[in-house]
Design an enzyme around this catalytic site. Structure first.
Site, mmCIF file in Angstrom:
data_model
loop_
_atom_site.group_PDB
_atom_site.id
_atom_site.type_symbol
_atom_site.label_atom_id
_atom_site.label_comp_id
_atom_site.label_asym_id
_atom_site.label_seq_id
_atom_site.Cartn_x
_atom_site.Cartn_y
_atom_site.Cartn_z
ATOM 1 N N ASN A 108 0.801 -1.227 0.000
ATOM 2 C CA ASN A 108 0.000 0.000 0.000
ATOM 3 C C ASN A 108 0.834 1.277 0.000
ATOM 4 O O ASN A 108 0.287 2.367 0.114
ATOM 5 C CB ASN A 108 -0.948 -0.003 1.204
ATOM 6 C CG ASN A 108 -1.725 -1.299 1.300
ATOM 7 O OD1 ASN A 108 -1.556 -2.044 2.249
ATOM 8 N ND2 ASN A 108 -2.533 -1.611 0.300
ATOM 9 N N ILE A 115 1.094 6.897 -1.032
ATOM 10 C CA ILE A 115 0.409 6.044 -0.060
ATOM 11 C C ILE A 115 -1.027 5.798 -0.502
ATOM 12 O O ILE A 115 -1.733 6.716 -0.903
ATOM 13 C CB ILE A 115 0.412 6.714 1.329
ATOM 14 C CG1 ILE A 115 1.853 6.886 1.796
ATOM 15 C CG2 ILE A 115 -0.391 5.905 2.340
ATOM 16 C CD1 ILE A 115 2.022 7.849 2.921
ATOM 17 N N CYS A 116 -1.449 4.543 -0.399
ATOM 18 C CA CYS A 116 -2.827 4.172 -0.672
ATOM 19 C C CYS A 116 -3.510 3.929 0.671
ATOM 20 O O CYS A 116 -3.325 2.892 1.299
ATOM 21 C CB CYS A 116 -2.875 2.910 -1.528
ATOM 22 S SG CYS A 116 -4.559 2.382 -1.895
ATOM 23 N N LEU A 117 -4.252 4.925 1.115
ATOM 24 C CA LEU A 117 -5.010 4.848 2.354
ATOM 25 C C LEU A 117 -6.310 5.595 2.092
ATOM 26 O O LEU A 117 -6.288 6.790 1.781
ATOM 27 C CB LEU A 117 -4.230 5.482 3.510
ATOM 28 C CG LEU A 117 -4.876 5.454 4.881
ATOM 29 C CD1 LEU A 117 -5.106 4.031 5.366
ATOM 30 C CD2 LEU A 117 -3.996 6.202 5.881
ATOM 31 N N LEU A 157 -1.342 -0.641 -4.087
ATOM 32 C CA LEU A 157 -0.731 0.425 -4.878
ATOM 33 C C LEU A 157 0.535 -0.140 -5.522
ATOM 34 O O LEU A 157 0.810 0.076 -6.688
ATOM 35 C CB LEU A 157 -0.404 1.617 -3.976
ATOM 36 C CG LEU A 157 0.312 2.793 -4.614
ATOM 37 C CD1 LEU A 157 -0.536 3.402 -5.720
ATOM 38 C CD2 LEU A 157 0.643 3.841 -3.570
#
EC number: 2.3.2.34
Length: 185
Positions: A108, A115-117, A157
C-alpha cells in the site's frame, strides 16, 4: 506549538479590545486551518499510538510535520518509517498530503513514497475517503494501521509487492527485512 497558540491568544486579545488602527490587516490573522490545527495537534499528542512519534521542524508551522512509525509487530517490526505530512490551507475540506520518506516494500506504499489509504482520498465512491469530520489523529492512526490491520494485499498500490506476497510469503518477509536493514533503521 506554544508559539502559535500564544500568537492566537494575543490576536484574540487585541480583537477583543478593539485593536489598534489598521487591525483589519489580514497578514496578522490566524487562518481557520491553523486554529483547527492548534486543537487537533493537542488531541493528537494526547492520543498518539506508542509506535509513533511526531516532530514539528518549526513550532510556528503546525501545518507541516513529520511522523516516525516503529511497528512493534508484523512484517515491519524493527523498522522505523518516516512520513512527511503537509496540511493544505483548505484543510479540513481537503485531506493532508502525506508522503513516506523511507523506501519500503509494502503493498500500500509505493517505493517512491505515495500512499494508498482510503481516508487520504479526497473523493471516494465507498464513502471511506476524506470528510471534514476527520482529524490528524485519524490520519496518524490510519498510517500506523498500514503496518498491521490495514495492510491490504487485495487492493494494492505496489502491485509487485502484493503479488510477491501471494507467490511466496517467506520470500516477501525476507525482502521486507532487507529493505528495513537498508533503509529503515
Amino acid at each position: 506549538m506554544l508559539t502559535l497558540a500564544s500568537k492566537l491568544k494575543r490576536e484574540e486579545g487585541v480583537t477583543a479590545r478593539g485593536g489598534p488602527a489598521g487591525s483589519n490587516d489580514t497578514s496578522h490573522r490566524v487562518s481557520i486551518r491553523d486554529r483547527l490545527l492548534i486543537k487537533e495537534v493537542s488531541e493528537l499528542e494526547a492520543n498518539l499510538p506508542n509506535t509513533c512519534k511526531v516532530t514539528f521542524p518549526d513550532p510556528n508551522k503546525l501545518h507541516y510535520f513529520q511522523l516516525a512509525i516503529s511497528p512493534d509487530e508484523g512484517y515491519y517490526q524493527g523498522g522505523k518509517f518516516q512520513f512527511e505530512i503537509e496540511v493544505p490551507e483548505a484543510y479540513n475540506m481537503v485531506p493532508p498530503k502525506v508522503k513516506c520518506l523511507t523506501r519500503i516494500w509494502h503493498p500500500n506504499i509505493a517505493e517512491t513514497g505515495e500512499i494508498c489509504l482510503s481516508l487520504l482520498r479526497e473523493h471516494s465512491i465507498d464513502g471511506t475517503g476524506w470528510a471534514p469530520t476527520r482529524t490528524l489523529k485519524d490520519v496518524v492512526w490510519g498510517l500506523n494501521s498500514l503496518f498491521t490491520d490495514l495492510l491490504n494485499f487485495d487492493d494494492p498500490l505496489n502491485i509487485d509487492a502484493a503479488e510477491h506476497h501471494l507467490r511466496d510469503k517467506d520470500d516477501f518477509r525476507s525482502k521486507v527485512q532487507d529493505f528495513i536493514r537498508s533503509y529503515a533503521r
